[in-house]
Design an enzyme around this catalytic site. Sequence first.
Site, short mmCIF file in Angstrom:
data_model
loop_
_atom_site.label_atom_id
_atom_site.label_comp_id
_atom_site.label_asym_id
_atom_site.label_seq_id
_atom_site.Cartn_x
_atom_site.Cartn_y
_atom_site.Cartn_z
N TRP A 160 0.83 -1.21 0.00
CA TRP A 160 0.00 0.00 0.00
C TRP A 160 0.86 1.26 0.00
CZ3 TRP A 160 -4.18 -1.55 -1.89
CH2 TRP A 160 -4.67 -2.82 -1.59
N ASP A 201 -1.76 6.55 6.58
CA ASP A 201 -2.79 5.59 6.16
C ASP A 201 -2.99 4.60 7.31
OD1 ASP A 201 -4.29 3.54 5.11
OD2 ASP A 201 -3.02 3.18 3.36
N LYS A 220 -12.24 -2.26 7.77
CA LYS A 220 -11.54 -3.10 8.75
C LYS A 220 -12.22 -2.88 10.11
CE LYS A 220 -8.27 -3.49 5.48
NZ LYS A 220 -7.95 -4.61 4.64
#
Lengths: 354, 354
Positions: A100, A167, A191
């Site tokens: 990511w 992030d 999540k």
Amino acid sequence: MKKHNFSAGPCILPEEVLQKASEAIINFNNDNLSLIEISHRSQPFVDVIENARSLVLELLGLQNKGYHALFLQGGASTQFLMTAYNLLNKKAAYLNTGTWSTKAIKEAKLFGELIEVASSKDKNFNYIPKNYEIPSDADYFHCTSNNTIYGTQMMEFPETEVPLVCDMSSDIFSRQLDFSKFDLIYAGAQKNMGPAGTTLVVVKEDILGKVERQIPSMLNYQVFIDKDSMFNTPPVFAVYTSMLTLEWLKDLGGIEFIEKVNNQKAALLYDEIDRNPLFKGVAAKEDRSKMNATFTLINPELQTQFDTMWKEANINGLSGHRSVGGYRASMYNALTLYSVQALVDVMKELERKA
Amino acid sequence: MKKHNFSAGPCILPEEVLQKASEAIINFNNDNLSLIEISHRSQPFVDVIENARSLVLELLGLQNKGYHALFLQGGASTQFLMTAYNLLNKKAAYLNTGTWSTKAIKEAKLFGELIEVASSKDKNFNYIPKNYEIPSDADYFHCTSNNTIYGTQMMEFPETEVPLVCDMSSDIFSRQLDFSKFDLIYAGAQKNMGPAGTTLVVVKEDILGKVERQIPSMLNYQVFIDKDSMFNTPPVFAVYTSMLTLEWLKDLGGIEFIEKVNNQKAALLYDEIDRNPLFKGVAAKEDRSKMNATFTLINPELQTQFDTMWKEANINGLSGHRSVGGYRASMYNALTLYSVQALVDVMKELERKA
């Protein structure tokens, strides 16, 4: 019987949240209308999004500190470009801790010079680099707090004068941090916050307005701040379900409470990985994620047997990501210690049988 | 008792769709897991998005013609900038028929020269301009097929050599058109397709790849085509509920069937607006939308009485948009003729009582 859901995301949500979300699809607010067929400008939905935004700041301890909570769309992947669009004038510094981070760097490169301050790519991202320098003239520093795929997590964040962008898609609301050290936090909901379909952005307003370029409205944080997160129709269901999850967390005792449970779950599983001679962990011990535990069988020939056993034990989503292999147990906020115990029991049983 | 829901959007959805969507939040696919807590890469969800994409092309008659159906995020507002990002090299032509066209023009201006070929702003957008010229050297021509706020709808589309781009947010799947005349169609889901939270894009692949600029991944149609609409985590719930609505429409008999019902509903209401001496229509008669009927009371003093009466008749969402005033009855695919009759009955009752 409900499964023990170790899926990496979209992932387990609290049962009471699923129940309330399901009911709202039929009859929301006792108005004999579905949540998803009313105007987003109607008071019942305005109350929902305002409550959700307020709960975010309350849970993170960021009330009255110049922060705004926004519910956007497009996932963290859209934030990779939005952060750069809004903040990158000349140069930005990125820490590369996995897939990511790498994607965030790729998208930001379209908007200016990128300094990769450190990378753990040399060991397939199984650790978090330390002791790197952040250029003091960078427009911001960007990092990924938890690396879902590799099972690593940043335990400390650098002290820096430049704005800190993070992030936190896979560990927000899971542990106590001094969130006021961060200037911009973003997280895909799917999540610890809710279903896929909305992205939380928590931004300190004073870092905005410093780039020269013109920013399209839908990519402009200031536009959403000015419109109380409703510049256009928001993803109603995802926002509502996120609000329910945030309420659930607050009622439990907030991040302070859930962190204790998360620590217990992680200790239970990592202790077994370290004790059981059939398994080994993937990530460096000091960087092990409390959200995603990655581990492998030392003898790959046991794979079929182990896979059969955990599936029979009603466990879901334990296969590792293709770029790491092995197993990944994701232990997000809504997963109970009971589910982790079920997995540990299967690991012990394999040891007895193998 | 369920309300007669004339909301402009998010709006009414079929009862059976709401029921199935509600059930899937608790137990999807009989797997004892919620739809929103499974991996979007798991086969049950891959089947959902592939089915939804296939149904879109089938219902529009666009199979095997070089088109791709994509389920993106960010609403039509994101398409305002994405269309320009992907297609605008030097110059584009736009027809201005209202608020949404105006916003599309504003966002596209960041990427090149914009030609407004015609506008109906002179009469508060109560008609559709005709007989305009589209420059043959434009990169594309953009129009809005139905104007939710003003209650106008394009009955014909221009014959042009340049690619035809259309925002069909509020009338897609409501009437038969030769959709192969269009090169790019986009639509926020939250009228005739599903809940807020996903945006349908139907794009002919051969119009892409012709701009010089580098396009961020999340704004690049080609990236989503190459990844079968799953470059990143899609908005799972919104895609699933859209699939259910598309299945509902197909089972009913597709667009050919629903168009007949929509024509009957619109005729019933517009006949009453024209017949009843207390009311008048807002839009030019030849441009009246079959989706959104805008009308006002000739004597504004009757407003309180009328508002009380329709609310007592279990009608929801009839107030006009603030920029037009009066009333707006949105009659999307899932609204029954029975609900329109209920409204017409109230209008007749007002006539008797007033």
